[in-house]
Design an enzyme around this catalytic site. Sequence first.
Site, mmCIF file in Angstrom:
data_model
loop_
_atom_site.group_PDB
_atom_site.id
_atom_site.type_symbol
_atom_site.label_atom_id
_atom_site.label_comp_id
_atom_site.label_asym_id
_atom_site.label_seq_id
_atom_site.Cartn_x
_atom_site.Cartn_y
_atom_site.Cartn_z
ATOM 1 N N VAL A 62 0.812 -1.220 0.000
ATOM 2 C CA VAL A 62 0.000 0.000 0.000
ATOM 3 C C VAL A 62 0.845 1.270 0.000
ATOM 4 O O VAL A 62 0.327 2.367 -0.265
ATOM 5 C CB VAL A 62 -0.974 0.027 1.198
ATOM 6 N N ASN A 88 -7.330 0.827 5.920
ATOM 7 C CA ASN A 88 -7.102 0.033 7.123
ATOM 8 C C ASN A 88 -5.668 -0.485 7.255
ATOM 9 O O ASN A 88 -5.219 -0.760 8.373
ATOM 10 C CB ASN A 88 -8.064 -1.156 7.132
ATOM 11 N N SER A 140 -5.719 5.406 15.584
ATOM 12 C CA SER A 140 -5.473 4.570 16.761
ATOM 13 C C SER A 140 -5.628 5.406 18.015
ATOM 14 O O SER A 140 -5.422 6.633 18.001
ATOM 15 C CB SER A 140 -4.050 3.997 16.703
ATOM 16 N N TYR A 157 4.679 4.813 15.104
ATOM 17 C CA TYR A 157 3.290 4.432 14.838
ATOM 18 C C TYR A 157 2.336 5.532 15.301
ATOM 19 O O TYR A 157 1.413 5.922 14.569
ATOM 20 C CB TYR A 157 3.009 3.126 15.563
ATOM 21 N N ALA A 158 2.560 6.050 16.509
ATOM 22 C CA ALA A 158 1.705 7.115 17.035
ATOM 23 C C ALA A 158 1.770 8.352 16.149
ATOM 24 O O ALA A 158 0.758 9.028 15.927
ATOM 25 C CB ALA A 158 2.118 7.464 18.468
ATOM 26 N N ILE A 189 -7.233 -4.310 20.535
ATOM 27 C CA ILE A 189 -8.122 -5.170 19.766
ATOM 28 C C ILE A 189 -7.422 -6.513 19.532
ATOM 29 O O ILE A 189 -6.223 -6.554 19.271
ATOM 30 C CB ILE A 189 -8.469 -4.540 18.398
#
Length: 249
Positions: A62, A88, A140, A157-158, A189
């Site tokens: 992606v 996603n 997130s 990531y944050a 999750i």
Amino acid sequence: MADRKVAVVTGGARGIGRGCAHALAERGFDLVLVDLLAPEMARTKAELEAMGRACLTFEADVADHARAKEIAAAVEAEWGHCDVLVNNAGKSNPRTIMECPEEEFDRTIAINLKSCFNYIQAFVPLMRKVGGGRIVSMSSLNAHTGGVTSAVSKFAYASAKAGILGMTRALAKELGPDIAVNAVCPGVIETEIGNTLTRSRGAELAKKIALGRVGKPQDVARVVAFLAAEQPSFITGQHIVIDGFQWEI
């Protein structure tokens, strides 16, 4: 809107993406799945077809801008348009600032944030062909917290997930009124990425979540499906936190 309702889900082979694909199929959408995990994607495609929905699959990174354009062209040739895009696809990164090589940081941003740019730019023209559509991007809880000490992913990531929130607000203004743009912010999750954490500390984590359990992909998918509904509500430029109301874990 065209007779066929078309939804594109990146990272749709498993986990939250698979859950979103199922939820959208239940609402009458035919699916386009984009992922690098070919065997898992084939399984999800078979599940969707067993539900009576058509499904196109594309094996792709992606982060590849040109590939996103190619996929959009293929979808246009096959089905003519797109109604919904679910961004996603994501990549975890547990490294601290002093541990993270530049190329790993760049890759984390490319998979989590640049991919949203790639697929939004590629598919907005297909939405405009039918008068508009809906975009839902996967941010997130870490975009708000920065990642707690036990988080699977930390600063890189944050950073990417926080960028999605800014992109969502800006594009809601830029693409409205015909295209609604929103984001969701899952907490802990049960997915393939998060399973190491949830398996080893599931009971402990549940004690610090108001609803008494960690989340499931379906919990996120239901909200995504609501935002992607055929009759969109008066919601755009927003994010919805899906965490069972958790605190420091």
